[in-house]
Scaffold this motif. Sequence first.
Motif, mmCIF file in Angstrom:
data_model
loop_
_atom_site.group_PDB
_atom_site.id
_atom_site.type_symbol
_atom_site.label_atom_id
_atom_site.label_comp_id
_atom_site.label_asym_id
_atom_site.label_seq_id
_atom_site.Cartn_x
_atom_site.Cartn_y
_atom_site.Cartn_z
ATOM 1 N N GLU A 156 0.830 -1.203 0.000
ATOM 2 C CA GLU A 156 0.000 0.000 0.000
ATOM 3 C C GLU A 156 0.865 1.254 0.000
ATOM 4 N N LYS A 160 0.680 4.286 -2.799
ATOM 5 C CA LYS A 160 0.480 5.696 -2.479
ATOM 6 C C LYS A 160 1.562 6.562 -3.129
ATOM 7 N N LEU A 181 -6.863 -10.460 8.513
ATOM 8 C CA LEU A 181 -7.892 -9.672 9.196
ATOM 9 C C LEU A 181 -7.567 -9.536 10.673
ATOM 10 N N GLY A 184 -5.206 -6.748 11.365
ATOM 11 C CA GLY A 184 -5.645 -5.386 11.074
ATOM 12 C C GLY A 184 -5.376 -4.898 9.669
ATOM 13 N N LEU A 186 -7.309 -5.268 6.988
ATOM 14 C CA LEU A 186 -8.485 -5.105 6.129
ATOM 15 C C LEU A 186 -8.522 -3.756 5.402
ATOM 16 N N PRO A 187 -8.291 -2.607 6.064
ATOM 17 C CA PRO A 187 -8.320 -1.329 5.326
ATOM 18 C C PRO A 187 -7.299 -1.305 4.183
ATOM 19 N N ALA A 188 -6.090 -1.814 4.430
ATOM 20 C CA ALA A 188 -5.061 -1.831 3.383
ATOM 21 C C ALA A 188 -5.483 -2.738 2.234
ATOM 22 N N ARG A 190 -8.489 -3.491 1.275
ATOM 23 C CA ARG A 190 -9.557 -2.848 0.504
ATOM 24 C C ARG A 190 -8.995 -1.812 -0.473
ATOM 25 N N ARG A 191 -8.027 -1.043 -0.009
ATOM 26 C CA ARG A 191 -7.446 -0.018 -0.884
ATOM 27 C C ARG A 191 -6.630 -0.656 -2.006
ATOM 28 N N ILE A 216 -16.856 -10.371 4.199
ATOM 29 C CA ILE A 216 -15.813 -9.495 3.652
ATOM 30 C C ILE A 216 -15.347 -9.955 2.275
#
Length: 459
Positions: A156, A160, A181, A184, A186-188, A190-191, A216
Amino acid sequence: MQPEQSEPAKDGFTKFTDFDISDKLKQRLATANFVTPTPVQAKAIPPALEGYDVLATAATGTGKTLSFLIPIIDIMDATPLKAAPEGKRRGGSPIRALILLPTRELAMQVLEAYSKIVPNAKSDSVLVCGGLSEHTQLEALRRGPRLVVATPGRLEDYLKRREISLNHVEMLVLDEVDRMLDMGFLPAIRRIVAALPKDRQTMCYSATLDANITEIVKDYVYEPVRVEIGTTSKPNERVELRAFMVMQDQKLALLDKMLTEEEGTYLVFSRTKHGADRIGKKLEKLGHLCSVIHGDRSQGQRTAALKAFSSGKSRILVATDVAARGIDISHIAHVVNYDMPGASEDFVHRIGRTGRADKTGIATTFVMPQEKSDARKMERELKISFDWRVADKNLVKEERNAPIDTAQMNDLMMLESRSWKTNEAGTGHEQAPNRGRAPARRISSGGASRSGGGRRRSA
């Protein structure tokens, strides 16, 4: 990494030569000593070769790595690039396949397996993860690899900074989804997935697939072929389960006794990083060859520890739960829960490190008297039965903290008081202590803080 083998497949695919893959790939598999597919390979490889999405649950050590690597390699070798020329990066081709995993160690092991069946693997694939040289990774990406194996955080970061383009990825693998998951990511994830083409093939692998995980991953797969191998909610039947009733200060002596009496390698689980370090140092003092791995160790230290253990230089590896998620070593004979796991799921994960492939293993849990009810509860939840034993009461007791000599403590307090008590000239009155300065020595109690042609989706 040793070839992952378990019971032979029973779905008509009794050999890798039965799969609809190229003759060259069949020959490479044979050369690497991959002969008989495991059940997860027999069920997952055929639909993946046809382009279907795959959603698979299988326990660790069942051959998941090859079940997604073989389709990736065969498809990339057999089909021309779909990406447009503008997708190239400084002299290389677009990235065609992406594999995401929770830890560096797992990512390294996937690349090791890839290198066994791809001749030019070093120029054809790149490892993207933290703890390793960023310059080396970026240079390798600019050469244009077909395959990227990555952990979510570092990938990620590169996205960016626009150091990597995933615009032409055709195949995505999410491996150890449940662990990613838990950690932690999950946000990464998804992106990262948002940066991929919608018209892609996705393969998801997880040791467990509860309702939360299913909810998910449904956003990432399209009409997937469901693959379920055995039960992933209980321990491997090839692992002998023992439980020792033992006092805290006799755990070390019990472990030392086991190491002396029984052969094989040992993976020892500690609840905390500090505990792992302490156990490792104590074992070394007792003459055992030991390595330690936990989250506070640098990548170099973790790699060295795993290498020493996998090569046989160290007989014992002491680890915490999070660090052990990256361990994929087939020859572990014995798992010891030095500290009780926090949950039944953690127990299953821990002892899944032994009894790999077609081997048997032993898992021993140290249970203090006050923990017996928790251990019994775990038996009921997992529908298992421990072979209960009681540690020898004559085992040497470990001296954790030396007793305080109260006589010396009183002398110390008197001396400390005298250091700030003075008499005003001939008056006999005591002068008050200087309140702006703390005593020369303060005795306090330590405290701890807590914190909280298959189907493909269209674009």
